[in-house]
Design a protein around this motif. Structure first.
Motif, PDB file in Angstrom:
ATOM      1  N   LYS A  36     -47.053 106.348  -4.081  1.00  9.81           N
ATOM      2  CA  LYS A  36     -48.160 105.460  -4.438  1.00  9.81           C
ATOM      3  C   LYS A  36     -49.239 106.225  -5.189  1.00  9.81           C
ATOM      4  CE  LYS A  36     -48.040 101.666  -1.748  1.00  9.81           C
ATOM      5  NZ  LYS A  36     -48.230 101.049  -0.454  1.00  9.81           N
ATOM      6  N   PHE A  37     -49.651 105.634  -6.269  1.00 10.20           N
ATOM      7  CA  PHE A  37     -50.691 106.250  -7.089  1.00 10.20           C
ATOM      8  C   PHE A  37     -51.848 105.277  -7.180  1.00 10.20           C
ATOM      9  CE2 PHE A  37     -48.392 109.902  -8.827  1.00 10.20           C
ATOM     10  CZ  PHE A  37     -47.094 109.580  -8.435  1.00 10.20           C
ATOM     11  N   MET A  38     -53.062 105.794  -7.075  1.00 10.55           N
ATOM     12  CA  MET A  38     -54.206 104.890  -7.009  1.00 10.55           C
ATOM     13  C   MET A  38     -55.413 105.462  -7.739  1.00 10.55           C
ATOM     14  SD  MET A  38     -55.864 103.352  -3.555  1.00 10.55           S
ATOM     15  CE  MET A  38     -54.888 101.982  -3.016  1.00 10.55           C
ATOM     16  N   THR A  39     -56.255 104.593  -8.215  1.00 12.47           N
ATOM     17  CA  THR A  39     -57.537 105.015  -8.789  1.00 12.47           C
ATOM     18  C   THR A  39     -58.567 103.910  -8.590  1.00 12.47           C
ATOM     19  OG1 THR A  39     -58.685 105.839 -10.742  1.00 12.47           O
ATOM     20  CG2 THR A  39     -57.046 104.132 -11.110  1.00 12.47           C
ATOM     21  N   LYS A  40     -59.830 104.291  -8.644  1.00  9.57           N
ATOM     22  CA  LYS A  40     -60.909 103.290  -8.652  1.00  9.57           C
ATOM     23  C   LYS A  40     -61.756 103.463  -9.906  1.00  9.57           C
ATOM     24  CE  LYS A  40     -61.254 103.577  -3.694  1.00  9.57           C
ATOM     25  NZ  LYS A  40     -62.103 104.165  -2.647  1.00  9.57           N
ATOM     26  N   ALA A  41     -61.276 104.290 -10.820  1.00  9.38           N
ATOM     27  CA  ALA A  41     -62.090 104.594 -12.001  1.00  9.38           C
ATOM     28  C   ALA A  41     -61.274 104.477 -13.280  1.00  9.38           C
ATOM     29  CB  ALA A  41     -62.705 105.983 -11.860  1.00  9.38           C
ATOM     30  N   GLU A  53     -70.000  87.850 -35.240  1.00  9.70           N
ATOM     31  CA  GLU A  53     -70.358  89.129 -34.631  1.00  9.70           C
ATOM     32  C   GLU A  53     -69.188  89.705 -33.841  1.00  9.70           C
ATOM     33  OE1 GLU A  53     -73.568  88.623 -31.839  1.00  9.70           O
ATOM     34  OE2 GLU A  53     -72.637  86.870 -30.938  1.00  9.70           O
ATOM     35  N   ASP A  54     -69.286  90.994 -33.585  1.00  6.66           N
ATOM     36  CA  ASP A  54     -68.299  91.658 -32.747  1.00  6.66           C
ATOM     37  C   ASP A  54     -68.896  91.875 -31.358  1.00  6.66           C
ATOM     38  OD1 ASP A  54     -66.572  91.747 -34.850  1.00  6.66           O
ATOM     39  OD2 ASP A  54     -67.150  93.766 -35.475  1.00  6.66           O
ATOM     40  N   ILE A  55     -68.088  91.618 -30.373  1.00  5.70           N
ATOM     41  CA  ILE A  55     -68.548  91.807 -28.998  1.00  5.70           C
ATOM     42  C   ILE A  55     -67.605  92.785 -28.321  1.00  5.70           C
ATOM     43  CG2 ILE A  55     -68.997  90.677 -26.789  1.00  5.70           C
ATOM     44  CD1 ILE A  55     -69.302  88.039 -28.469  1.00  5.70           C
ATOM     45  N   GLU A  56     -68.187  93.768 -27.675  1.00  2.00           N
ATOM     46  CA  GLU A  56     -67.374  94.798 -27.050  1.00  2.00           C
ATOM     47  C   GLU A  56     -67.980  95.133 -25.695  1.00  2.00           C
ATOM     48  OE1 GLU A  56     -67.350  98.330 -29.393  1.00  2.00           O
ATOM     49  OE2 GLU A  56     -65.735  99.235 -28.251  1.00  2.00           O
ATOM     50  N   ALA A  57     -67.131  95.335 -24.727  1.00  3.74           N
ATOM     51  CA  ALA A  57     -67.638  95.747 -23.426  1.00  3.74           C
ATOM     52  C   ALA A  57     -66.657  96.696 -22.778  1.00  3.74           C
ATOM     53  CB  ALA A  57     -67.862  94.540 -22.531  1.00  3.74           C
ATOM     54  N   ARG A  58     -67.184  97.515 -21.905  1.00  6.32           N
ATOM     55  CA  ARG A  58     -66.372  98.558 -21.294  1.00  6.32           C
ATOM     56  C   ARG A  58     -66.569  98.530 -19.782  1.00  6.32           C
ATOM     57  NH1 ARG A  58     -64.449 103.648 -23.022  1.00  6.32           N
ATOM     58  NH2 ARG A  58     -64.360 105.124 -21.313  1.00  6.32           N
ATOM     59  N   ASN A  59     -65.498  98.762 -19.084  1.00  6.63           N
ATOM     60  CA  ASN A  59     -65.541  98.808 -17.627  1.00  6.63           C
ATOM     61  C   ASN A  59     -64.856 100.090 -17.165  1.00  6.63           C
ATOM     62  OD1 ASN A  59     -65.188  98.316 -14.840  1.00  6.63           O
ATOM     63  ND2 ASN A  59     -65.126  96.104 -15.204  1.00  6.63           N
ATOM     64  N   ASP A  60     -65.577 100.904 -16.425  1.00 13.46           N
ATOM     65  CA  ASP A  60     -65.015 102.169 -15.961  1.00 13.46           C
ATOM     66  C   ASP A  60     -64.749 102.171 -14.462  1.00 13.46           C
ATOM     67  OD1 ASP A  60     -65.064 103.392 -18.496  1.00 13.46           O
ATOM     68  OD2 ASP A  60     -67.215 103.734 -18.302  1.00 13.46           O
ATOM     69  N   LYS A  61     -64.755 100.982 -13.885  1.00 10.78           N
ATOM     70  CA  LYS A  61     -64.561 100.905 -12.432  1.00 10.78           C
ATOM     71  C   LYS A  61     -63.338 100.058 -12.081  1.00 10.78           C
ATOM     72  CE  LYS A  61     -68.799 102.621 -11.048  1.00 10.78           C
ATOM     73  NZ  LYS A  61     -70.088 101.960 -11.230  1.00 10.78           N
ATOM     74  N   VAL A  62     -62.318 100.162 -12.931  1.00 12.31           N
ATOM     75  CA  VAL A  62     -61.107  99.395 -12.676  1.00 12.31           C
ATOM     76  C   VAL A  62     -60.305 100.084 -11.570  1.00 12.31           C
ATOM     77  CG1 VAL A  62     -58.926  98.596 -13.676  1.00 12.31           C
ATOM     78  CG2 VAL A  62     -61.017  98.576 -15.055  1.00 12.31           C
ATOM     79  N   ALA A  63     -59.961  99.318 -10.555  1.00 11.38           N
ATOM     80  CA  ALA A  63     -59.144  99.866  -9.469  1.00 11.38           C
ATOM     81  C   ALA A  63     -57.697  99.502  -9.748  1.00 11.38           C
ATOM     82  CB  ALA A  63     -59.599  99.284  -8.141  1.00 11.38           C
ATOM     83  N   PHE A  75     -53.961  95.544 -10.120  1.00 13.62           N
ATOM     84  CA  PHE A  75     -55.261  95.929 -10.671  1.00 13.62           C
ATOM     85  C   PHE A  75     -56.346  95.033 -10.094  1.00 13.62           C
ATOM     86  CE2 PHE A  75     -52.295  97.164 -13.989  1.00 13.62           C
ATOM     87  CZ  PHE A  75     -52.770  98.402 -14.376  1.00 13.62           C
ATOM     88  N   ALA A  76     -57.531  95.573  -9.928  1.00 13.60           N
ATOM     89  CA  ALA A  76     -58.709  94.762  -9.597  1.00 13.60           C
ATOM     90  C   ALA A  76     -59.845  95.212 -10.503  1.00 13.60           C
ATOM     91  CB  ALA A  76     -59.086  94.937  -8.133  1.00 13.60           C
ATOM     92  N   VAL A  77     -60.386  94.270 -11.243  1.00 15.53           N
ATOM     93  CA  VAL A  77     -61.435  94.588 -12.216  1.00 15.53           C
ATOM     94  C   VAL A  77     -62.741  93.933 -11.770  1.00 15.53           C
ATOM     95  CG1 VAL A  77     -62.118  94.466 -14.642  1.00 15.53           C
ATOM     96  CG2 VAL A  77     -59.695  94.593 -14.040  1.00 15.53           C
ATOM     97  N   PRO A  78     -63.732  94.725 -11.347  1.00 14.36           N
ATOM     98  CA  PRO A  78     -65.020  94.123 -10.976  1.00 14.36           C
ATOM     99  C   PRO A  78     -65.759  93.633 -12.228  1.00 14.36           C
ATOM    100  CG  PRO A  78     -65.103  96.513 -10.716  1.00 14.36           C
ATOM    101  CD  PRO A  78     -63.721  96.181 -11.195  1.00 14.36           C
TER     102      PRO A  78
ATOM    103  N   GLU B  37     -57.748  96.033  -2.486  1.00 12.40           N
ATOM    104  CA  GLU B  37     -59.005  95.376  -2.126  1.00 12.40           C
ATOM    105  C   GLU B  37     -59.650  96.091  -0.949  1.00 12.40           C
ATOM    106  OE1 GLU B  37     -58.720  91.010  -2.457  1.00 12.40           O
ATOM    107  OE2 GLU B  37     -59.142  91.711  -4.482  1.00 12.40           O
ATOM    108  N   GLN B  38     -58.788  96.510  -0.029  1.00  8.44           N
ATOM    109  CA  GLN B  38     -59.289  97.245   1.127  1.00  8.44           C
ATOM    110  C   GLN B  38     -59.973  98.531   0.676  1.00  8.44           C
ATOM    111  OE1 GLN B  38     -56.351  98.425   4.010  1.00  8.44           O
ATOM    112  NE2 GLN B  38     -57.062  96.867   5.428  1.00  8.44           N
ATOM    113  N   ALA B  39     -59.297  99.209  -0.226  1.00  8.64           N
ATOM    114  CA  ALA B  39     -59.808 100.489  -0.706  1.00  8.64           C
ATOM    115  C   ALA B  39     -61.112 100.319  -1.473  1.00  8.64           C
ATOM    116  CB  ALA B  39     -58.773 101.169  -1.587  1.00  8.64           C
ATOM    117  N   THR B  40     -61.200  99.239  -2.266  1.00  8.09           N
ATOM    118  CA  THR B  40     -62.404  99.062  -3.082  1.00  8.09           C
ATOM    119  C   THR B  40     -63.543  98.461  -2.272  1.00  8.09           C
ATOM    120  OG1 THR B  40     -61.498  96.991  -3.876  1.00  8.09           O
ATOM    121  CG2 THR B  40     -61.296  98.885  -5.341  1.00  8.09           C
TER     122      THR B  40
END
Lengths: 205, 305
Positions: A36-41, A53-63, A75-78, B37-40
């Motif tokens: 199992k491999f995991m990240t929250k970033a 116009e151009d719209i751009e956004a970035r998220n660095d907290k993708v789990a 994946f979970a994207v806040p 979800e648990q982890a986050t």
């Protein structure tokens, strides 16, 4: 005696198979932690290009979590963590479009297609893959297939994908007045580096 | 004895096998998400509650909102004449007072602004700081508190015989704006206010005026809200000779613009004027129709964290 021997011979392979399978069943579970491999970033950017116009956004907290043994991915994207260059865009994105208070995160659960083949070849280099799964965003769940790459580097798995989403598919309505400002199809770039989860960590409740 | 076909029992065993194999696969995906979800959720950060109000103004007065770092707001505020001024004045539409203002978000919390009102030819400047931000999560804060300090300098030529220097023409306002966003749609705000005029001319009039404001908004749709605002003057000379300011209006949001349309018994658009100098009686038709129109410009793009 004879018949029981015959029966034993007949059931033997099946029993052995069953035992092997049971053993195998136990093995992936034991190995699950290791696979199992995991990240929250993780990183996710989206880009909407229109004539206005151009719209751009970035998220660095993708789990993200990737299970190497079966090729499952989640994946979970806040939503609130998307950073826009313009403060008002960010406010409208949260307040009017994605309604992040009501739907705080977007999630995806999927399965790598042809997982066995892909995972066998993974140690040899970067693999082009297709992942099929359910994307839930803004309260709408849709089945999508996303093409991307998977790369394994020692204790890390790197997932990269580039795909398009239509806001209309997820009940994100754009008022007439700004319809020209927001693309019908928004391109999404995902780049996630997952670290191997140490077994000690997974055993925690 | 040997059958080329697998027996019923064997078939059952196979089916069980397949089921047993398939079940964990199906579970794995949902399970994976559950683990995620648990982890986050374990380290769920404190979430700031944003967008308590749409604009930096509720109607006449300020809201707790600041434009955010690098954003400039151009605000045109306009009040027509009194509704009861009759057909000759086209029910107020012939007359108008105007305030033009520029505001800038120095940081996400700090805002500065300048403006010029046609009423008493007044220049004003303000500093606004979001001191406390409402948040949810582990360390929840129930309200947003923004502090506002303004200075207003009237440059009109008075004809009452008194000579005034620049300081005499200046008044200051201090406000603590305390707001809570109760839900996505509903926000309330309290505004304890103190106004200090450097010079007052009437017998018995105090330099300091205290008032308590209250207001709120209710969103009817995502881009349309009803607003109300009321300033109660604390008993004293000002309360005896002037009226409490009342305003009712709507916010309409369209992309980078916010239109606010309203009716109020105050003609001024800065605190000193609408809190301490309101003369109109709302219920006798001294109603001024007006609008605020704000346009946001991104002057400096935010550097990413």
């Amino acid at each position: 005696m004879v018949s029981s021997l015959r029966a034993g011979r007949r059931w033997g392979p099946l029993l052995r198979g069953l035992l092997a399978w049971l053993g195998g069943l136990a093995l992936p579970h034991a190995g699950l932690a290791q696979s199992k491999f995991m990240t929250k970033a993780g990183h996710l950017t989206f880009f909407s290009a229109s004539i206005m116009e151009d719209i751009e956004a970035r998220n660095d907290k993708v789990a993200a979590v990737f299970d190497l043994s079966g090729g499952q991915v989640a994946f979970a994207v806040p939503i609130r963590e998307f950073q826009f260059k313009r403060t008002l865009m960010q406010e409208h994105f949260n307040e009017n479009y994605l309604e992040s208070e009501k739907y705080p995160r977007a999630t995806f659960t999927g399965q790598v297609l042809d997982a066995a083949q892909v995972l066998k070849l993974l140690p040899t280099g970067t693999q082009n893959v297709e992942v099929e799964g359910n994307l839930t965003m803004h309260g709408v769940t849709r089945k999508i297939v996303v093409a991307g790459t998977i790369q394994q580097r020692d204790a890390q798995v790197i997932l990269v994908a580039y795909f398009n989403l239509a806001p209309a598919d997820y009940a994100i309505d754009v008022p007439l007045l700004v319809r020209e400002h927001i693309a019908k199809s928004v391109s999404v770039r995902l780049n996630v580096t997952c670290d191997l989860v140490s077994p000690a960590l997974t055993q925690q409740p | 004895m040997k059958s080329p076909f697998i027996t019923l029992g064997q078939r059952g065993a196979l089916a069980t096998l397949l089921l047993a194999l398939a079940a964990p696969m199906a579970h794995a995906q949902a399970d994976l998400l559950g683990q995620l979800e648990q982890a986050t959720q374990k380290d769920e950060p404190t979430q700031l509650v944003e967008a308590t109000f749409k604009a930096t103004r509720l109607i006449n007065g300020h809201t707790v909102q600041t434009p955010g770092e690098g954003t400039m707001v151009f605000l045109i505020s306009h009040r027509f004449g009194a509704l009861n001024s009759g057909a000759y004045q086209f029910f107020g539409l012939d007359a108008a007072t105007l305030r033009l203002g520029f505001e800038y978000g120095v940081t996400d919390r700090l805002e500065v602004g300048v403006g010029r009102s046609s009423l008493d030819k007044t220049f004003d400047g303000f500093v606004k700081y979001k001191a406390i931000q409402q948040s949810t999560g582990a360390r929840a804060v129930p309200v947003t508190v923004t502090l506002l300090g303004t200075a207003a300098l009237s440059t009109i030529r008075y004809s009452d015989g008194y000579t005034r220097n620049a300081l005499d023409r200046t008044a200051y306002t201090y406000q603590a704006l305390i707001a809570r966003k109760f839900s996505t749609d509903f926000s309330l705000q309290l505004m304890p206010t103190m106004i200090h005029r450097n010079m007052v001319v009437n017998e018995g009039e105090k330099n300091d005026v205290y008032a308590l404001g209250a207001g709120g908004r209710y969103k009817l749709t995502r881009r349309f809200s009803l607003n109300a605002e009321y300033y109660y003057l604390m008993p004293g000379y000002t309360a005896d000779h002037f009226r409490n300011s009342l305003a009712l209006g709507v916010d309409i949001e369209t992309g980078g613009h916010i239109f606010q349309l309203h009716v109020t018994n105050s003609q001024g658009m800065i605190e000193k004027q609408f809190v301490s100098e309101t003369t109109g009686n709302f219920f006798k038709g001294d109603i001024f129709f007006g609008f605020n129109m704000s346009r946001n410009f991104t002057v400096k793009q935010r550097h990413r964290k």
